[in-house]
Design a protein around this motif. Structure first.
Motif, PDB file in Angstrom:
ATOM      1  N   GLN A   1      84.413  46.964  30.149  1.00  0.00           N
ATOM      2  CA  GLN A   1      84.721  45.616  29.682  1.00  0.00           C
ATOM      3  C   GLN A   1      83.568  45.054  28.856  1.00  0.00           C
ATOM      4  OE1 GLN A   1      85.654  43.668  33.472  1.00  0.00           O
ATOM      5  NE2 GLN A   1      87.806  43.594  32.824  1.00  0.00           N
ATOM      6  N   SER A   2      83.920  44.131  27.964  1.00  0.00           N
ATOM      7  CA  SER A   2      82.910  43.451  27.150  1.00  0.00           C
ATOM      8  C   SER A   2      82.224  42.361  27.949  1.00  0.00           C
ATOM      9  CB  SER A   2      83.559  42.830  25.912  1.00  0.00           C
ATOM     10  OG  SER A   2      84.068  43.837  25.074  1.00  0.00           O
TER      11      SER A   2
ATOM     12  N   GLY B   1      75.409  42.260  21.913  1.00  0.00           N
ATOM     13  CA  GLY B   1      76.533  42.741  21.113  1.00  0.00           C
ATOM     14  C   GLY B   1      76.313  44.051  20.393  1.00  0.00           C
TER      15      GLY B   1
ATOM     16  N   GLY C   1      77.776  45.684  23.459  1.00  0.00           N
ATOM     17  CA  GLY C   1      78.517  44.595  24.065  1.00  0.00           C
ATOM     18  C   GLY C   1      79.403  44.950  25.236  1.00  0.00           C
ATOM     19  N   ALA C   2      79.492  46.218  25.585  1.00  0.00           N
ATOM     20  CA  ALA C   2      80.365  46.642  26.682  1.00  0.00           C
ATOM     21  C   ALA C   2      79.541  47.236  27.825  1.00  0.00           C
ATOM     22  CB  ALA C   2      81.384  47.668  26.192  1.00  0.00           C
TER      23      ALA C   2
END
Length: 160
Positions: free
Chosen positions: A6-7, A31, A133-134
């Protein structure tokens, strides 16, 4: 609770920099690139000040050699984070993130109610590897433990 893949949610936080305190957001912080984000229940608390932060300070150059930025987050105001950073000898380049209202901790689903100890809402003790970002890996400590979020464990996770 946030899961692998997930971000990172977009939340405004305050980062302590050599220039002072700057508002920023998690997309700007995490990010792009690779980051180890570790969170502590509170600056100047015993385990956080005697073991958790010092481990990342000690191994900071190794994380950088592996291509990772390092960020420390706590649910404290930025002035406390700034004082903690100075007293702990945090190296230039390590990000100190103040999540004063626990907005990031809540958005991650990693908040901790420490009201019974007079500390209010805090962050659980955790560490994660973030890439572009993840969340790539997430390690959340059981209450009262300090094993899976250590700098040494995170270096092992990077090594694979």
């Amino acid at each position: 609770m946030i899961q692998t893949g997930q971000s990172i949610p977009e939340v405004v936080v305050q980062q302590i920099t050599p220039k002072g305190i700057e508002k920023t957001d998690t997309v700007s912080l995490f990010g792009t690139g690779k980051t180890v984000l570790f969170a502590v229940p509170g600056a100047f608390t015993p385990t956080c000040s005697e073991q958790h932060l010092p481990g990342f300070v000690q191994h900071f150059d190794e994380f950088r050699r592996q291509g990772y930025d390092v960020a420390c987050m706590a649910v404290n105001d930025p002035f406390v984070m700034q004082a903690w950073m100075k007293s702990a000898g945090v190296p230039d380049g390590m990000r100190m993130v103040a999540d004063g209202n626990a907005e990031l901790a809540r958005a991650l689903g990693l908040e901790l109610d420490a009201s019974a100890y007079g500390m209010g809402i805090r962050s659980k003790r955790f560490a994660m590897l973030i890439q572009d970002g993840a969340v790539k890996q997430l390690f959340v400590e059981a209450p009262g433990e300090f094993r899976v979020s250590t700098a040494e464990h995170m270096l092992e996770a990077i090594a694979g």
